[in-house]
Write a protein that holds these residues in place. Structure first.
Motif, PDB file in Angstrom:
ATOM      1  N   VAL A 118       0.842  -1.209   0.000  1.00  0.00           N
ATOM      2  CA  VAL A 118       0.000   0.000   0.000  1.00  0.00           C
ATOM      3  C   VAL A 118       0.867   1.245   0.000  1.00  0.00           C
ATOM      4  O   VAL A 118       0.634   2.192  -0.762  1.00  0.00           O
ATOM      5  CB  VAL A 118      -0.953   0.000   1.214  1.00  0.00           C
ATOM      6  CG1 VAL A 118      -1.635   1.363   1.367  1.00  0.00           C
ATOM      7  CG2 VAL A 118      -2.000  -1.090   1.067  1.00  0.00           C
ATOM      8  N   TRP A 119       1.891   1.249   0.858  1.00  0.00           N
ATOM      9  CA  TRP A 119       2.756   2.430   0.950  1.00  0.00           C
ATOM     10  C   TRP A 119       3.536   2.644  -0.340  1.00  0.00           C
ATOM     11  O   TRP A 119       3.671   3.776  -0.809  1.00  0.00           O
ATOM     12  CB  TRP A 119       3.707   2.277   2.146  1.00  0.00           C
ATOM     13  CG  TRP A 119       2.993   2.102   3.450  1.00  0.00           C
ATOM     14  CD1 TRP A 119       1.777   2.617   3.784  1.00  0.00           C
ATOM     15  CD2 TRP A 119       3.407   1.339   4.587  1.00  0.00           C
ATOM     16  NE1 TRP A 119       1.412   2.227   5.054  1.00  0.00           N
ATOM     17  CE2 TRP A 119       2.398   1.443   5.572  1.00  0.00           C
ATOM     18  CE3 TRP A 119       4.540   0.572   4.870  1.00  0.00           C
ATOM     19  CZ2 TRP A 119       2.495   0.824   6.817  1.00  0.00           C
ATOM     20  CZ3 TRP A 119       4.644  -0.045   6.111  1.00  0.00           C
ATOM     21  CH2 TRP A 119       3.633   0.081   7.073  1.00  0.00           C
ATOM     22  N   THR A 120       4.032   1.576  -0.923  1.00  0.00           N
ATOM     23  CA  THR A 120       4.780   1.684  -2.174  1.00  0.00           C
ATOM     24  C   THR A 120       3.887   2.180  -3.304  1.00  0.00           C
ATOM     25  O   THR A 120       4.271   3.071  -4.084  1.00  0.00           O
ATOM     26  CB  THR A 120       5.389   0.326  -2.555  1.00  0.00           C
ATOM     27  OG1 THR A 120       6.305  -0.098  -1.538  1.00  0.00           O
ATOM     28  CG2 THR A 120       6.127   0.411  -3.884  1.00  0.00           C
ATOM     29  N   ASP A 121       2.678   1.624  -3.396  1.00  0.00           N
ATOM     30  CA  ASP A 121       1.759   2.028  -4.461  1.00  0.00           C
ATOM     31  C   ASP A 121       1.264   3.456  -4.261  1.00  0.00           C
ATOM     32  O   ASP A 121       1.050   4.186  -5.244  1.00  0.00           O
ATOM     33  CB  ASP A 121       0.577   1.065  -4.529  1.00  0.00           C
ATOM     34  CG  ASP A 121       1.000  -0.335  -4.970  1.00  0.00           C
ATOM     35  OD1 ASP A 121       2.102  -0.466  -5.530  1.00  0.00           O
ATOM     36  OD2 ASP A 121       0.234  -1.292  -4.728  1.00  0.00           O
ATOM     37  N   THR A 122       1.095   3.854  -3.016  1.00  0.00           N
ATOM     38  CA  THR A 122       0.701   5.238  -2.728  1.00  0.00           C
ATOM     39  C   THR A 122       1.798   6.193  -3.179  1.00  0.00           C
ATOM     40  O   THR A 122       1.523   7.252  -3.768  1.00  0.00           O
ATOM     41  CB  THR A 122       0.433   5.420  -1.228  1.00  0.00           C
ATOM     42  OG1 THR A 122      -0.646   4.571  -0.832  1.00  0.00           O
ATOM     43  CG2 THR A 122       0.077   6.862  -0.898  1.00  0.00           C
ATOM     44  N   ASP A 126       0.671   8.303   5.399  1.00  0.00           N
ATOM     45  CA  ASP A 126       0.699   9.726   5.031  1.00  0.00           C
ATOM     46  C   ASP A 126       2.060  10.112   4.471  1.00  0.00           C
ATOM     47  O   ASP A 126       2.153  10.864   3.492  1.00  0.00           O
ATOM     48  CB  ASP A 126       0.369  10.589   6.244  1.00  0.00           C
ATOM     49  CG  ASP A 126      -1.061  10.379   6.748  1.00  0.00           C
ATOM     50  OD1 ASP A 126      -1.909   9.926   5.947  1.00  0.00           O
ATOM     51  OD2 ASP A 126      -1.329  10.674   7.923  1.00  0.00           O
ATOM     52  N   LEU A 127       3.108   9.585   5.088  1.00  0.00           N
ATOM     53  CA  LEU A 127       4.464   9.883   4.640  1.00  0.00           C
ATOM     54  C   LEU A 127       4.723   9.360   3.245  1.00  0.00           C
ATOM     55  O   LEU A 127       5.419   9.989   2.442  1.00  0.00           O
ATOM     56  CB  LEU A 127       5.473   9.291   5.630  1.00  0.00           C
ATOM     57  CG  LEU A 127       6.962   9.518   5.341  1.00  0.00           C
ATOM     58  CD1 LEU A 127       7.296  11.004   5.395  1.00  0.00           C
ATOM     59  CD2 LEU A 127       7.818   8.740   6.343  1.00  0.00           C
ATOM     60  N   VAL A 182       9.180   4.943   0.971  1.00  0.00           N
ATOM     61  CA  VAL A 182       9.841   4.481   2.189  1.00  0.00           C
ATOM     62  C   VAL A 182       9.727   2.968   2.305  1.00  0.00           C
ATOM     63  O   VAL A 182       8.787   2.364   1.807  1.00  0.00           O
ATOM     64  CB  VAL A 182       9.237   5.147   3.453  1.00  0.00           C
ATOM     65  CG1 VAL A 182       9.551   6.629   3.480  1.00  0.00           C
ATOM     66  CG2 VAL A 182       7.737   4.913   3.522  1.00  0.00           C
ATOM     67  N   LYS A 183      10.727   2.385   2.951  1.00  0.00           N
ATOM     68  CA  LYS A 183      10.729   0.953   3.234  1.00  0.00           C
ATOM     69  C   LYS A 183      10.705   0.759   4.745  1.00  0.00           C
ATOM     70  O   LYS A 183      11.481   1.377   5.468  1.00  0.00           O
ATOM     71  CB  LYS A 183      11.971   0.288   2.647  1.00  0.00           C
ATOM     72  CG  LYS A 183      12.140   0.507   1.142  1.00  0.00           C
ATOM     73  CD  LYS A 183      10.943   0.008   0.347  1.00  0.00           C
ATOM     74  CE  LYS A 183      11.133   0.261  -1.140  1.00  0.00           C
ATOM     75  NZ  LYS A 183       9.907  -0.102  -1.914  1.00  0.00           N
ATOM     76  N   VAL A 184       9.808  -0.112   5.201  1.00  0.00           N
ATOM     77  CA  VAL A 184       9.598  -0.328   6.636  1.00  0.00           C
ATOM     78  C   VAL A 184      10.093  -1.717   7.024  1.00  0.00           C
ATOM     79  O   VAL A 184       9.844  -2.699   6.318  1.00  0.00           O
ATOM     80  CB  VAL A 184       8.111  -0.165   7.004  1.00  0.00           C
ATOM     81  CG1 VAL A 184       7.867  -0.557   8.454  1.00  0.00           C
ATOM     82  CG2 VAL A 184       7.665   1.264   6.762  1.00  0.00           C
ATOM     83  N   ALA A 185      10.789  -1.767   8.127  1.00  0.00           N
ATOM     84  CA  ALA A 185      11.197  -3.043   8.720  1.00  0.00           C
ATOM     85  C   ALA A 185      11.068  -2.901  10.231  1.00  0.00           C
ATOM     86  O   ALA A 185      10.800  -1.815  10.749  1.00  0.00           O
ATOM     87  CB  ALA A 185      12.633  -3.387   8.328  1.00  0.00           C
ATOM     88  N   TYR A 186      11.236  -4.033  10.943  1.00  0.00           N
ATOM     89  CA  TYR A 186      11.109  -4.012  12.405  1.00  0.00           C
ATOM     90  C   TYR A 186      12.353  -4.634  13.006  1.00  0.00           C
ATOM     91  O   TYR A 186      12.860  -5.655  12.531  1.00  0.00           O
ATOM     92  CB  TYR A 186       9.845  -4.744  12.845  1.00  0.00           C
ATOM     93  CG  TYR A 186       8.584  -4.001  12.469  1.00  0.00           C
ATOM     94  CD1 TYR A 186       8.008  -3.092  13.340  1.00  0.00           C
ATOM     95  CD2 TYR A 186       7.984  -4.191  11.213  1.00  0.00           C
ATOM     96  CE1 TYR A 186       6.865  -2.390  12.974  1.00  0.00           C
ATOM     97  CE2 TYR A 186       6.853  -3.500  10.857  1.00  0.00           C
ATOM     98  CZ  TYR A 186       6.300  -2.594  11.744  1.00  0.00           C
ATOM     99  OH  TYR A 186       5.174  -1.887  11.395  1.00  0.00           O
ATOM    100  N   ASP A 187      12.872  -3.990  14.068  1.00  0.00           N
ATOM    101  CA  ASP A 187      14.100  -4.476  14.690  1.00  0.00           C
ATOM    102  C   ASP A 187      13.793  -5.596  15.689  1.00  0.00           C
ATOM    103  O   ASP A 187      12.652  -6.086  15.774  1.00  0.00           O
ATOM    104  CB  ASP A 187      14.861  -3.321  15.351  1.00  0.00           C
ATOM    105  CG  ASP A 187      14.071  -2.654  16.468  1.00  0.00           C
ATOM    106  OD1 ASP A 187      13.086  -3.261  16.980  1.00  0.00           O
ATOM    107  OD2 ASP A 187      14.431  -1.534  16.868  1.00  0.00           O
TER     108      ASP A 187
END
Length: 656
Positions: free
Chosen positions: A67-71, A199-200, A206-211
């Motif tokens: 979703v974020w990439t397509d947005t 929103d960003l 942006v690419k999201v990951a979790y530590d």
């Protein structure tokens, strides 16, 4: 046994209560943007009963990332297309099209050629040429304003982005405090965080990951970190080295900053940058190249004629100075060079970036680079200790259309670099310097005639006017022809002739089979003019060459001025009109392509959002079914407790 039954019923009540509460939370947030449906999970307990494990969000991080990439993709094309639509409506408008003004200006020149002695025709022609120059100014200023608007929006968006990343980093701290220290899930905080990412993503990719602590890590598409735990790295803008309007994006890590490639931005921010860098800058330079081709060719041709006052023609247009940037790595920031466009060199000037690189303190080369910094071409080495500058101290760079002047003799170091874009501001700075119609040099500086006593019908004509500079030709300042210039031709045979000066001295003798360019054939190449015959003469025929002292009705040079309209003067392969038409076509094609891409990415984005909603969004129908099911479960658990109580009462009665 009654005690176990009581515990089982009580755990069932607690489980049902928790699930009813979760259902209520989902139902209450059905319209909350970014809310992810929650689900309470349970596990059976050894010995009977049920245990509440946790209440977790129903999410799929892979779908969220999509979703974020397509947005981001949709926002990129939407932003780019919006700016391009404005440019298309301006540049493609017939009433402001350069091609319209080109036709009007050259039509007026043709009219002036029909009667060169009519001052009103000359004035109209000069006015139309001035209007053409002003239109180049207007369109270049429009593009400049568009770049400034893009920069303003870029600056605003960078501020919003930094605000979002700060909030995301702050939520990381709050999530860690709640989940690690208090031991409770931070579902609502994580929803807020993901909504901020959504929103960003409208602003950049942006690419999201979790530590390891399940805290969000946020990176740019190229991998530079924006958010690490509770720390956010902010974006900033700095002016471009060769173009102050070319604001570059930097990522600040506190002690140092690194540049961010515009190709790795994405989102609406990336769309604005692409418009500014890929289109507006390119269009400005293309207009500048066209404007210089107009000015240079008209100036050069006008210098080869006589104006309305019988004087040698002068330049009709001027262009401003070329801005030169000193590279940051140079040994001395106070050193400088001057660069100007070469008269007569418009065919060699490109729209690329240029660099002057010092190969030693007294020698340099000029290079051209594409938009990605790739080397395209490099000049021969120019050694200022042996090369000859012109009267103003500039060294011509053959094949590049520019001249370079060194201002800091003895202060340069090997490797010092100076950057410029020669056509960047030409269209904006194009200016008419001629003040009256008489400045149009429509007449030829010489006139030719055949002697009335000639035996043949051969006619003489001017085949070329190449130079009227008194320093390099046979013209003098009076103005007139120098006495030692070729003044006549005398044929001693049908194929042999003498070239004579004003006193009858022989300057050269030649035998020919062709009657074209007879002065050049006789080895006379520095006179600045040449003549031809249309047929074979006879022995004794003479032909005279004289200064055109009464050329008020002559349009020899005016015809050549007007003919520039149909010559390939832009980049050596396009006419002025075709060059502008090419720009208009490029604008229209790019706008249409962006519209197609925008529509396509919107469909893809909507599909991604729909997939996300199927997984994470609240369905009132589903929640209504769950609420009924959990209410029934609650009632059943209550019945178990009631049965336990009755069983316990029965046992007590038996014991009595």
């Amino acid at each position: 046994m009654a005690s176990n039954l009581y515990s089982i019923g009580l755990s069932g009540l607690q489980s049902s209560t928790a699930r009813i509460a979760t259902t209520g939370q989902n139902t209450s947030n059905v319209d909350t943007e970014g809310y992810s449906r929650q689900s309470t999970s349970t596990a059976s307990v050894s010995g009977g009963g049920v245990r509440i494990q946790d209440t977790a969000r129903v999410v799929n991080q892979y779908v969220n990332q999509q979703v974020w990439t397509d947005t981001s993709s949709y926002s990129y094309f939407q932003s780019y297309h919006l700016m391009m639509s404005n440019a298309d409506s301006m540049i493609g408008e017939d009433s402001v099209a350069i091609s319209t003004y080109i036709n009007q200006a050259f039509d007026a020149l043709q009219t002036a050629n029909s009667d060169p002695s009519d001052s009103s025709y000359r004035s109209v022609a000069l006015t139309k040429l001035d209007s053409l120059a002003n239109q180049y100014n207007e369109l270049s200023n429009f593009l400049r304003d568009q770049k400034q608007q893009a920069n303003s929006e870029i600056n605003d968006k960078v501020g919003v982005i930094n605000n979002y990343t700060s909030q995301i980093a702050d939520l990381n701290g709050k999530i860690q405090a709640q989940e690690a220290l208090k031991g409770t899930t931070a579902n609502e905080l994580r929803d807020q965080q993901e909504q901020l990412v959504k929103d960003l993503s409208e602003f950049l990719d942006v690419k999201v990951a979790y530590d390891d602590n399940n805290l969000m890590t946020l990176k740019l598409a190229a991998g530079q970190p924006l958010v690490l735990q509770d720390r956010a790295n902010s974006l900033s803008l700095v002016g471009g080295n060769s173009d102050p309007q070319q604001l570059d994006i930097m990522l600040d890590f506190g002690k140092y900053s690194v540049g961010v490639s515009s190709q790795d931005i994405g989102g609406s921010l990336g769309g604005l940058i692409s418009y500014r860098d890929e289109f507006a800058t390119s269009a400005q330079r293309m207009l500048g190249q066209q404007a210089w081709a107009l000015a240079d060719n008209l100036n050069e041709q006008n210098r080869l004629g006589l104006d309305g006052d019988g004087k040698f023609g002068a330049a009709l247009f001027s262009v401003g100075k070329i801005a030169v940037a000193v590279a940051d790595r140079n040994s001395d920031a106070n050193t400088s060079i001057d660069v100007r466009l070469s008269d007569g060199g418009s065919k060699d000037v490109s729209t690329n970036d240029y660099e002057v690189i010092m190969n030693s303190p007294t020698s340099f080369t000029v290079r051209t680079l594409d938009s990605n910094g790739k080397l395209l071409s490099e000049s021969a080495l120019i050694d200022t200790t042996t090369a000859t500058p012109n009267a103003n101290g500039y060294f011509a760079v053959a094949g590049f259309g520019v001249e370079v002047k060194l201002n800091s003799a003895g202060s340069y170091a090997t490797g010092d670099t100076y950057e410029f874009a020669p056509t960047q501001d030409v269209a904006r700075q194009l200016n008419m310097v001629a003040t009256s119609g008489s400045a149009l040099a429509l007449a030829s500086p010489i006139e030719v005639s055949a002697s009335s006593s000639n035996l043949s019908d051969a006619k003489i004509s001017i085949s070329a006017i190449t130079d009227t500079d008194i320093a390099t030709s046979d013209f003098v300042a009076t103005p007139r022809l120098a006495p030692t210039a070729p003044h006549s031709l005398r044929f001693t045979a049908a194929d042999t002739y003498d070239v004579l000066d004003s006193s009858g001295n022989v300057l050269g003798t030649q035998t020919v089979t062709s009657y074209d360019n007879l002065l050049q054939a006789a080895g006379i190449s520095s006179s600045g003019y040449d003549v031809s015959l249309d047929s074979a003469p006879q022995a004794g025929d003479t032909f005279s060459i004289a200064f055109n002292s009464n050329g008020s009705s002559d349009n020899y040079n005016g015809v050549r001025l007007a003919g520039i309209q149909n010559q390939s003067v832009v980049g050596g392969d396009m006419t002025l009109g075709n060059a502008y038409t090419s720009l208009v076509t490029e604008v229209g094609s790019l706008t249409a392509t962006l519209k197609t891409n925008m529509d396509a990415t919107q469909v893809v984005m909507n599909q991604s959002v729909s997939t996300r909603d199927q997984i994470s969004a609240v369905s009132l129908d589903e929640e209504a079914v769950n609420l009924l099911r959990f209410q029934q479960s609650y009632s059943a658990a209550a019945q178990v407790i009631s049965a336990a109580r009755e069983t316990f009462s029965t046992l007590l009665s038996v014991l009595r």
